[in-house]
Write an enzyme that holds these catalytic residues in place. Structure first.
Site, mmCIF file in Angstrom:
data_model
loop_
_atom_site.group_PDB
_atom_site.id
_atom_site.type_symbol
_atom_site.label_atom_id
_atom_site.label_comp_id
_atom_site.label_asym_id
_atom_site.label_seq_id
_atom_site.Cartn_x
_atom_site.Cartn_y
_atom_site.Cartn_z
ATOM 1 N N ARG A 145 44.115 27.517 -10.109
ATOM 2 C CA ARG A 145 45.460 27.157 -10.551
ATOM 3 C C ARG A 145 45.484 27.164 -12.078
ATOM 4 O O ARG A 145 44.495 26.796 -12.720
ATOM 5 C CB ARG A 145 45.853 25.766 -10.032
ATOM 6 N N LYS A 169 43.490 19.031 -7.484
ATOM 7 C CA LYS A 169 44.456 18.010 -7.084
ATOM 8 C C LYS A 169 43.736 16.732 -6.688
ATOM 9 O O LYS A 169 42.653 16.757 -6.105
ATOM 10 C CB LYS A 169 45.302 18.516 -5.903
ATOM 11 N N HIS A 242 51.204 31.757 -11.763
ATOM 12 C CA HIS A 242 50.607 31.178 -10.554
ATOM 13 C C HIS A 242 50.409 32.235 -9.477
ATOM 14 O O HIS A 242 49.541 32.086 -8.599
ATOM 15 C CB HIS A 242 51.484 30.039 -10.028
ATOM 16 N N ARG A 245 47.026 33.632 -8.512
ATOM 17 C CA ARG A 245 46.251 32.918 -7.489
ATOM 18 C C ARG A 245 46.526 33.511 -6.110
ATOM 19 O O ARG A 245 45.599 33.778 -5.335
ATOM 20 C CB ARG A 245 46.615 31.439 -7.533
ATOM 21 N N HIS A 276 41.532 24.177 -1.473
ATOM 22 C CA HIS A 276 42.404 23.737 -0.390
ATOM 23 C C HIS A 276 41.721 22.645 0.424
ATOM 24 O O HIS A 276 40.486 22.564 0.476
ATOM 25 C CB HIS A 276 42.752 24.905 0.538
ATOM 26 N N TYR A 285 48.199 32.488 3.488
ATOM 27 C CA TYR A 285 48.192 33.785 2.818
ATOM 28 C C TYR A 285 48.228 34.954 3.791
ATOM 29 O O TYR A 285 48.492 36.085 3.390
ATOM 30 C CB TYR A 285 46.960 33.891 1.909
#
Length: 318
Positions: A145, A169, A242, A245, A276, A285
């Site tokens: 990211r 995150k 972004h 990614r 993730h 995806y």
């Protein structure tokens, strides 16, 4: 402020403290919740009602539908907490606002990524040219990211071992491996930084024109200029930085399908690299590119029938 309203503010502060104790930063949410508590106080309300929650969540105008949903989500979480103390509290149910429409990501071709890297080199300020060249290259080959990349410190990047420690995150850390050519590129970049800023006042790996950590807003604005210089001007939603990614993830999956790899078995690896929570997030995806869906469908057909449907023989795929 009435005692009942004061209690409402206290409950909101307790809720924020509780979420932060669980490891959530809860910064923007805390600001939203404080604003909601002030809104209730101005109305004279002493608890949460669905009517007040919906009115407050949709009050900002103009604002995106996604922002309205975010505000209502913050209130819903607080209302669940408050309901444990206040039986009269109403928890806003789901479905009050229309569901989010997730725009399809823009998938950069290898040629477009090369054009962006070349365009970065045309920036007039030397450190800017070097930074955007290195940043775009890194995002394109790791799927990090942009916020994660900009938050990197020099100490996070071990170029000798070829690995980056990324803080993602919720402050979760992960290790992202680097190809030797990427490590060499980043080493050259840091040497250039040392030439232009012999004693930078920041531990940041990437440097702005002022020798400080780049601001994301400035990076996104400059990237928009690079898109134009690279000749990437689609008619619909403008591509974002972004989307590098997304492009990395889709390109990786396509390569695995084409080479006959066991995608299901390798998906957890891609999930870890992307940061993730699990493969279920990464399977998103599969819907990002028609080519990828076709390859996945062909693999499923081959599995069910025993007939190769990808144009790659079993011998070639092994």
């Amino acid at each position: 402020m009435s005692p009942a309203v004061s209690v409402l503010h206290e409950r909101a502060e307790q809720y924020v403290a509780m979420r932060r104790s669980l490891g959530y930063k809860f910064s923007s949410q805390a600001r939203m919740l404080a604003g909601f508590a002030d809104y209730l106080a101005a109305r004279g309300d002493t608890t949460v009602t669905v009517t007040a929650a919906l009115a407050w969540a949709t009050a900002p105008d103009p604002a995106s539908a996604a922002y309205h949903r975010q505000r209502l989500s913050v209130v819903r979480g607080f209302a669940r907490h408050l309901a444990a103390f206040d039986p009269s509290c109403q928890v806003p149910p789901g479905g009050l606002l229309p569901p989010a429409e997730v725009p399809a990501p823009y998938l950069y071709s290898p040629q477009e990524i090369s054009a962006l890297i070349h365009a970065a080199g045309t920036l007039a300020i030397p450190i800017q040219a070097a930074t955007y060249h290195a940043l775009i290259c890194l995002l394109a080959v790791t799927g990090m990211r942009v916020g994660e990349a900009l938050a990197l410190d020099v100490a996070d990047v071990d170029l000798d071992a070829g690995v980056i420690t990324v803080t993602g995150k919720y402050d979760h850390t992960r290790l992202v491996p680097l190809h030797p050519t990427t490590a060499a590129m980043l080493r050259d970049y840091r040497q250039r930084c040392g030439q232009l800023f012999p004693g930078p006042a920041t531990p940041s790996f990437f440097l702005s024109a002022a020798g400080t950590r780049p601001f994301r807003s400035a990076v996104e604005a400059t990237f928009s200029r690079l898109l134009v210089r690279a000749g990437i001007t689609p008619r619909h939603r403008p591509p974002r930085i972004h989307d590098l990614r997304h492009s990395f993830a889709v390109a990786t999956l396509i390569d695995w399908y084409r080479t006959g790899a066991d995608v299901a078995a390798m998906m957890p690896l891609l999930s870890r690299i992307l940061g993730h929570a699990g493969p279920q997030s990464t399977f998103y995806y599969l819907h990002a590119a028609p080519e990828l869906l076709a390859l996945a469908a062909a693999r499923l057909h081959e599995h069910n029938t025993g007939i190769a449907g990808t144009g790659i023989s079993r011998q070639e795929a092994s």
